[in-house]
Design a protein around this motif. Structure first.
Motif, PDB file in Angstrom:
ATOM      1  N   PRO A  18       0.807  -1.227   0.000  1.00 28.12           N
ATOM      2  CA  PRO A  18       0.000   0.000   0.000  1.00 28.12           C
ATOM      3  C   PRO A  18       0.839   1.276   0.000  1.00 28.12           C
ATOM      4  CG  PRO A  18      -0.884  -1.585   1.568  1.00 28.12           C
ATOM      5  CD  PRO A  18       0.439  -2.129   1.113  1.00 28.12           C
ATOM      6  N   ILE A  19       1.958   1.261   0.726  1.00 31.50           N
ATOM      7  CA  ILE A  19       2.819   2.443   0.762  1.00 31.50           C
ATOM      8  C   ILE A  19       3.451   2.671  -0.606  1.00 31.50           C
ATOM      9  CG2 ILE A  19       4.967   3.361   1.712  1.00 31.50           C
ATOM     10  CD1 ILE A  19       4.170   2.154   4.397  1.00 31.50           C
ATOM     11  N   ARG A  20       3.912   1.584  -1.259  1.00 35.22           N
ATOM     12  CA  ARG A  20       4.477   1.721  -2.611  1.00 35.22           C
ATOM     13  C   ARG A  20       3.438   2.262  -3.574  1.00 35.22           C
ATOM     14  NH1 ARG A  20       6.722  -3.504  -1.869  1.00 35.22           N
ATOM     15  NH2 ARG A  20       5.348  -4.343  -3.488  1.00 35.22           N
ATOM     16  N   TYR A  21       2.228   1.744  -3.493  1.00 36.87           N
ATOM     17  CA  TYR A  21       1.159   2.246  -4.358  1.00 36.87           C
ATOM     18  C   TYR A  21       0.914   3.727  -4.119  1.00 36.87           C
ATOM     19  CZ  TYR A  21      -0.265  -2.532  -5.650  1.00 36.87           C
ATOM     20  OH  TYR A  21      -0.307  -3.808  -6.146  1.00 36.87           O
ATOM     21  N   GLN A  55      -8.745  -4.683   4.030  1.00 34.99           N
ATOM     22  CA  GLN A  55      -8.122  -4.022   5.193  1.00 34.99           C
ATOM     23  C   GLN A  55      -8.076  -2.507   4.953  1.00 34.99           C
ATOM     24  OE1 GLN A  55      -5.870  -6.026   8.159  1.00 34.99           O
ATOM     25  NE2 GLN A  55      -4.018  -5.253   7.205  1.00 34.99           N
ATOM     26  N   GLN A  56      -9.080  -1.819   5.459  1.00 34.52           N
ATOM     27  CA  GLN A  56      -9.253  -0.403   5.118  1.00 34.52           C
ATOM     28  C   GLN A  56      -8.129   0.482   5.632  1.00 34.52           C
ATOM     29  OE1 GLN A  56     -13.098   1.266   5.890  1.00 34.52           O
ATOM     30  NE2 GLN A  56     -14.213  -0.393   4.882  1.00 34.52           N
ATOM     31  N   TRP A  57      -7.568   0.152   6.812  1.00 30.47           N
ATOM     32  CA  TRP A  57      -6.533   1.039   7.346  1.00 30.47           C
ATOM     33  C   TRP A  57      -5.307   1.071   6.454  1.00 30.47           C
ATOM     34  CZ3 TRP A  57      -1.575  -0.271   8.729  1.00 30.47           C
ATOM     35  CH2 TRP A  57      -1.299  -1.616   8.942  1.00 30.47           C
ATOM     36  N   GLU A  58      -4.982  -0.021   5.756  1.00 27.42           N
ATOM     37  CA  GLU A  58      -3.857  -0.012   4.822  1.00 27.42           C
ATOM     38  C   GLU A  58      -4.189   0.801   3.574  1.00 27.42           C
ATOM     39  OE1 GLU A  58      -0.759  -3.105   4.722  1.00 27.42           O
ATOM     40  OE2 GLU A  58      -2.457  -4.474   4.977  1.00 27.42           O
ATOM     41  N   PHE A  59      -5.452   0.768   3.175  1.00 26.59           N
ATOM     42  CA  PHE A  59      -5.874   1.613   2.053  1.00 26.59           C
ATOM     43  C   PHE A  59      -5.663   3.090   2.394  1.00 26.59           C
ATOM     44  CE2 PHE A  59      -9.228   4.368   0.378  1.00 26.59           C
ATOM     45  CZ  PHE A  59      -9.040   4.214  -0.993  1.00 26.59           C
ATOM     46  N   TRP A  60      -6.103   3.502   3.586  1.00 25.16           N
ATOM     47  CA  TRP A  60      -5.955   4.909   3.964  1.00 25.16           C
ATOM     48  C   TRP A  60      -4.491   5.273   4.188  1.00 25.16           C
ATOM     49  CZ3 TRP A  60      -9.602   7.790   2.544  1.00 25.16           C
ATOM     50  CH2 TRP A  60     -10.934   7.353   2.558  1.00 25.16           C
ATOM     51  N   LEU A  92       1.627   4.083 -14.426  1.00 24.85           N
ATOM     52  CA  LEU A  92       2.110   3.940 -13.053  1.00 24.85           C
ATOM     53  C   LEU A  92       0.971   3.891 -12.041  1.00 24.85           C
ATOM     54  CD1 LEU A  92       5.090   6.487 -12.956  1.00 24.85           C
ATOM     55  CD2 LEU A  92       5.259   3.999 -13.014  1.00 24.85           C
ATOM     56  N   ILE A  93      -0.189   4.414 -12.416  1.00 22.19           N
ATOM     57  CA  ILE A  93      -1.303   4.535 -11.469  1.00 22.19           C
ATOM     58  C   ILE A  93      -1.901   3.167 -11.173  1.00 22.19           C
ATOM     59  CG2 ILE A  93      -3.598   5.523 -11.119  1.00 22.19           C
ATOM     60  CD1 ILE A  93      -2.715   7.865 -12.920  1.00 22.19           C
ATOM     61  N   GLU A  94      -2.056   2.885  -9.908  1.00 20.90           N
ATOM     62  CA  GLU A  94      -2.662   1.626  -9.467  1.00 20.90           C
ATOM     63  C   GLU A  94      -3.989   1.922  -8.771  1.00 20.90           C
ATOM     64  OE1 GLU A  94      -3.904  -1.770  -9.030  1.00 20.90           O
ATOM     65  OE2 GLU A  94      -1.860  -1.745  -9.843  1.00 20.90           O
ATOM     66  N   VAL A  95      -5.057   1.362  -9.297  1.00 19.77           N
ATOM     67  CA  VAL A  95      -6.389   1.555  -8.712  1.00 19.77           C
ATOM     68  C   VAL A  95      -7.018   0.220  -8.338  1.00 19.77           C
ATOM     69  CG1 VAL A  95      -8.727   2.395  -9.125  1.00 19.77           C
ATOM     70  CG2 VAL A  95      -6.769   3.707  -9.965  1.00 19.77           C
ATOM     71  N   THR A  96      -6.904  -0.759  -9.241  1.00 13.99           N
ATOM     72  CA  THR A  96      -7.589  -2.046  -9.056  1.00 13.99           C
ATOM     73  C   THR A  96      -7.180  -2.729  -7.755  1.00 13.99           C
ATOM     74  OG1 THR A  96      -7.681  -2.331 -11.445  1.00 13.99           O
ATOM     75  CG2 THR A  96      -8.065  -4.280 -10.091  1.00 13.99           C
ATOM     76  N   ASP A  97      -5.867  -2.819  -7.509  1.00 10.80           N
ATOM     77  CA  ASP A  97      -5.420  -3.520  -6.306  1.00 10.80           C
ATOM     78  C   ASP A  97      -5.737  -2.726  -5.050  1.00 10.80           C
ATOM     79  OD1 ASP A  97      -4.388  -5.938  -5.415  1.00 10.80           O
ATOM     80  OD2 ASP A  97      -2.400  -5.093  -5.069  1.00 10.80           O
ATOM     81  N   LEU A  98      -5.782  -1.383  -5.177  1.00 11.50           N
ATOM     82  CA  LEU A  98      -6.165  -0.577  -4.020  1.00 11.50           C
ATOM     83  C   LEU A  98      -7.618  -0.831  -3.632  1.00 11.50           C
ATOM     84  CD1 LEU A  98      -4.436   2.895  -4.547  1.00 11.50           C
ATOM     85  CD2 LEU A  98      -4.053   1.265  -2.704  1.00 11.50           C
ATOM     86  N   LYS A  99      -8.473  -1.090  -4.624  1.00 14.74           N
ATOM     87  CA  LYS A  99      -9.863  -1.451  -4.322  1.00 14.74           C
ATOM     88  C   LYS A  99      -9.912  -2.754  -3.531  1.00 14.74           C
ATOM     89  CE  LYS A  99     -11.994   0.746  -8.381  1.00 14.74           C
ATOM     90  NZ  LYS A  99     -12.744   0.478  -9.650  1.00 14.74           N
TER      91      LYS A  99
END
Length: 574
Positions: free
Chosen positions: A134-137, A381-386, A368-375
């Motif tokens: 998540p941090i890399r994204y 695990q929402q806290w990693e998303f935020w 470079l933009i990542e959206v799918t895996d962030l969904k």
């Protein structure tokens, strides 16, 4: 001591080279060169440097990596992920002087190369694994947005004077509303972008080459530069890059060092992931430490030959693979082809429009933009998303270098928090299940009278030692019966430091004063060896260490024969 072939895998490949691979490597190298030229120029412009230096930063790293690189087909060259970091250092310090800009960028490459080589030699190839996905994204999405916004003025055919993402957005919007858009340049840039995006999924067609060549032919044939004010690349200087030692002022040292370290982190994170992916695909073994040395050598060399920081390419490496590259000789052929272009036909790309170059960079930024895996991360695990969103906002608002620093700080904080406040559990006997389980997960689990089974799910070290003690005492206080034994189920404990050892000694003394035995079960031998050095084995007694939780329970019941306890398995046996 490493054998020389481990430090110079390229020479070992050459020594074992098979003649049957030569036609494949030559063809792949020529195909690769057709893509490397426009992309190298575009990424140089995106980094705030004249386009020609993008070719210099392509030729040198490819030759050096062919010698030091462990991957058979990985391509190193200017990369869109580094553009924002380079731009953030070069533009404020150069004052618009292109020679000063390339000097600063060259020193950044030298700093980055030195950091990577030192890290590789001392085997720190694992450091990039400390940044969670998540941090890399987050920071890559922030970099992508920064790069994309920086290229919009060129796409619309005007220039702006601003620093920072939000001021740039306002300046771009203001210029568009004031009617400064060159619609001819915008049409060329938008058309180039559409062609690249439509063809990027087809590995057989060089989409970038087709789009850029098409735009160049249209501008040159219709003479759009002088007539409609479409800015073009112009003729390139003839010749190859020469050795030059970048000399910067004292006031530039700190920002250049910080920027160089930042691009080292980004470039190696990308390179390690890409090299592992292709190693798995080709059935070879990835070597992250040698990869770091090779990346460092390539950056160091390009810094001394009028280049700027480079990284591996997730877009050009697949091109080499699809074209049939077998070894790094394909990279050598590609570099030599670009060198021939600079020597024999430097005017070939003089009508290449800047709007088309902006389209190349924008297409790369979109990639470079990542959206799918962030969904997916948000769902599980929402806290990693935020956490990812915080890193994204940090890079976008604070700037690339401070944003990356924020990402690293968050990664360290996340790591420390997991170790500082780890999970722990009191164990009980659940009906129908073997072993002992968390009583919060199995509310019907029974606890053995007088015995607290406490599991600690982390290493024991200075940051969590007191928390461990608090949780132990809390578990004992909540025990339904007076406690006689406390058994720590220590299978998850992988290490104990001196501070934690002293805490255990004090805890044992406190428990002993209350007539309570402190015991350990399933403790790993290396951890047990540490406790022996700390004197805890002698203090607690060898008999207080058990191979399994079951063995500890059995011994407790044997010693405390007055405890009334019947296991469900005993009932079932009768």
């Amino acid at each position: 001591m490493k054998h020389w072939s481990c430090w110079l895998p390229g020479l070992d490949t050459l020594r074992r080279y098979e003649a049957a691979s030569l036609p494949h490597d030559v063809f792949a190298g020529l195909v690769l060169a057709t893509m490397l030229v426009p992309v190298g120029i575009a990424y140089a412009e995106a980094s705030g440097l004249p386009g020609i230096y993008g070719l210099y930063a392509t030729i040198v790293p490819m030759l050096v990596y062919a010698l030091f690189g462990p991957s058979r087909i990985l391509v190193l060259a200017p990369d869109s992920a580094l553009a924002a970091a380079i731009l953030g250092v070069v533009v404020p310090l150069s004052g618009g002087d292109p020679l000063r800009a390339i000097t600063l960028a060259g020193m950044m490459a030298i700093v980055s190369g030195t950091v990577c080589i030192l890290a590789g030699v001392v085997r720190l190839g694992f450091v990039t694994e400390l940044l969670s996905k998540p941090i890399r994204y987050g920071y890559m999405n922030g970099i992508a947005l920064t790069v994309l916004i920086s290229q919009l003025p060129k796409l619309f055919g005007f220039s702006i004077e601003s620093d920072g993402l939000l001021p740039s957005v306002w300046a771009i919007a203001g210029a568009i509303l004031e009617g400064k858009t060159n619609w001819v340049a915008f049409g060329i840039g938008l058309g180039t972008l559409i062609v690249i995006l439509l063809l990027q999924s087809n590995k057989r067609l060089p989409g970038i080459l087709i789009a850029v060549v098409g735009a160049t032919i249209v501008v040159g044939a219709l003479d759009l530069g002088p007539q409609y004010g479409v800015t073009v690349l112009g003729p390139l200087p003839q010749g190859l890059p020469g050795f030059a030692l970048p000399r910067i002022g004292y006031n530039d040292i700190l920002p250049v060092i910080i920027g160089g370290c930042a691009v080292a982190l980004i470039s190696f994170a990308d390179t390690s992931v890409l090299s592992r992916a292709f190693a798995a695909r080709l059935g070879t073994q990835a070597d992250p430490n040698q990869e770091m040395v090779a990346l460092g050598a390539a950056n160091l060399a390009t810094g001394f030959f009028q280049g700027f920081p480079i990284s591996s390419s997730s877009s050009r490496t697949p091109v080499a693979e699809a074209a049939g590259a077998r070894t790094q000789l394909a990279n050598v052929v590609g570099a030599l082809a670009i060198a021939v272009l600079l020597l024999a036909a430097p005017n070939l790309l003089q009508h290449l429009p800047n709007a088309a170059l902006a389209a190349v960079v924008i297409a790369a930024a979109i990639g470079l933009i990542e959206v799918t895996d962030l969904k997916r991360i948000y769902r599980i695990q929402q806290w990693e998303f935020w956490l990812s969103i915080v890193c994204f906002v940090g890079v976008a608002v604070l700037g690339v270098i401070p944003g990356i620093g924020l990402a690293i700080a968050i990664a360290i904080a996340e790591f420390l928090w997991d170790g500082w406040r780890p999970h722990s559990a009191v164990l009980g006997r659940a009906y129908g299940l073997k072993g002992y389980h968390d009583i919060t997960r199995y509310p019907d689990a029974r606890q053995i009278p007088g015995l607290v089974l406490f599991r600690w799910d982390a290493p024991l070290f200075f940051a969590n030692a007191e928390f461990f003690k608090e949780r132990v005492l809390d578990a004992m206080a909540k025990s339904p019966t007076p406690v006689r034994w406390l058994v720590v189920a220590a299978e998850p404990v992988t290490s104990v430091d001196v501070t934690a050892g002293d805490t255990l000694a004090k805890l044992d003394e406190a428990l002993h004063a209350r007539g309570i035995e402190l015991c350990f079960a399933e403790l790993k031998d290396p951890v047990k060896d540490k406790l022996k050095k700390f004197g805890l084995l002698a203090q607690l007694g060898e008999n207080n260490f058990f191979p399994t939780v079951g063995a500890a329970v059995s011994t407790y019941l044997e010693i405390n024969s007055d405890v009334e306890w019947e296991d469900w398995e005993d009932r079932a046996g009768r």
